[in-house]
Design an enzyme around this catalytic site. Sequence first.
Site, mmCIF file in Angstrom:
data_model
loop_
_atom_site.group_PDB
_atom_site.id
_atom_site.type_symbol
_atom_site.label_atom_id
_atom_site.label_comp_id
_atom_site.label_asym_id
_atom_site.label_seq_id
_atom_site.Cartn_x
_atom_site.Cartn_y
_atom_site.Cartn_z
ATOM 1 N N GLY A 45 0.984 -1.173 -0.163
ATOM 2 C CA GLY A 45 0.108 0.228 -0.106
ATOM 3 C C GLY A 45 0.927 1.374 0.046
ATOM 4 N N GLN A 50 3.192 9.951 1.150
ATOM 5 C CA GLN A 50 4.712 9.121 1.176
ATOM 6 C C GLN A 50 5.002 9.440 -0.110
ATOM 7 O OE1 GLN A 50 2.349 5.222 2.134
ATOM 8 N NE2 GLN A 50 4.580 4.998 3.020
ATOM 9 N N CYS A 104 5.923 -0.412 6.904
ATOM 10 C CA CYS A 104 5.453 0.800 6.300
ATOM 11 C C CYS A 104 6.903 1.226 5.204
ATOM 12 C CB CYS A 104 5.267 1.657 7.090
ATOM 13 S SG CYS A 104 4.857 3.627 6.242
ATOM 14 N N HIS A 146 -4.192 1.222 7.631
ATOM 15 C CA HIS A 146 -2.944 1.573 7.772
ATOM 16 C C HIS A 146 -2.840 2.915 6.732
ATOM 17 C CE1 HIS A 146 1.747 1.562 7.969
ATOM 18 N NE2 HIS A 146 1.546 2.310 6.744
ATOM 19 N N GLU A 147 -3.262 3.000 5.359
ATOM 20 C CA GLU A 147 -3.003 3.666 4.556
ATOM 21 C C GLU A 147 -3.953 5.135 5.009
ATOM 22 O OE1 GLU A 147 -0.874 3.751 2.630
ATOM 23 O OE2 GLU A 147 -0.302 1.386 3.053
ATOM 24 N N HIS A 150 -2.141 7.432 7.141
ATOM 25 C CA HIS A 150 -1.267 8.233 6.481
ATOM 26 C C HIS A 150 -1.940 9.593 5.935
ATOM 27 C CE1 HIS A 150 2.436 6.287 5.965
ATOM 28 N NE2 HIS A 150 2.004 5.239 5.770
HETATM 29 ZN ZN ZN Z 1 2.724 3.222 5.697
#
Ligand code: ZN
Length: 180
Positions: A45, A50, A104, A146-147, A150
């Site tokens: 992902g 990021q 990650c 998780h995403e 972010h």
């Molecule tokens: Zn991550």
Amino acid sequence: MDYDIITYGNKLLRRKSTPVEEVTDDIRALAQDMLKTMYASDGLGLAAEQVGRDEAICVIDIPPMRDEETGAPKRENPDVRMPLVLVNPRITEREGEQVGSEGCLSFPGIYVTVKRAETVTVEFLDMENELRTVRACGLLARAIQHELDHLDGVLLVDQMSPVQKVAVAGKLKKLRKGRT
Ligand code: ZN
């Protein structure tokens, strides 16, 4: 094009994402570039933060697992087509609990045990600008949570217990100093 993935210590990772008004060709191109970047790094992902962007977009691709009995490739969430591109995603329902190891791309070499919901329902815009809903369990549910973190500027380090933080303190320090 491939992006460079931003790692821990870069303030851009703490920025909150801005909702996308409409899925345009530019947004579709960004999603394709994010997928390319994610595959090049062997990630499951990737969120726009990021790669230094602030659009509320993340991409996910969970590879099939081997069926224990037949050895055939099998998806945990067979109804969900991969890759998954989520624009303006919002979790509308969380159920159950799972505890598992999480990595990650912005924390290379660091894995942390994180508690997440076992099943989530996520609402998002797809690449055709249509509002869609996906219900996912297991690893895909973990990746979605998780995403989405972010996109709120929340990072793996925020999920660590004090003990876990001590265990990876040296690695975190190196990342902050850019010596990975
Ligand atoms: Zn991550």
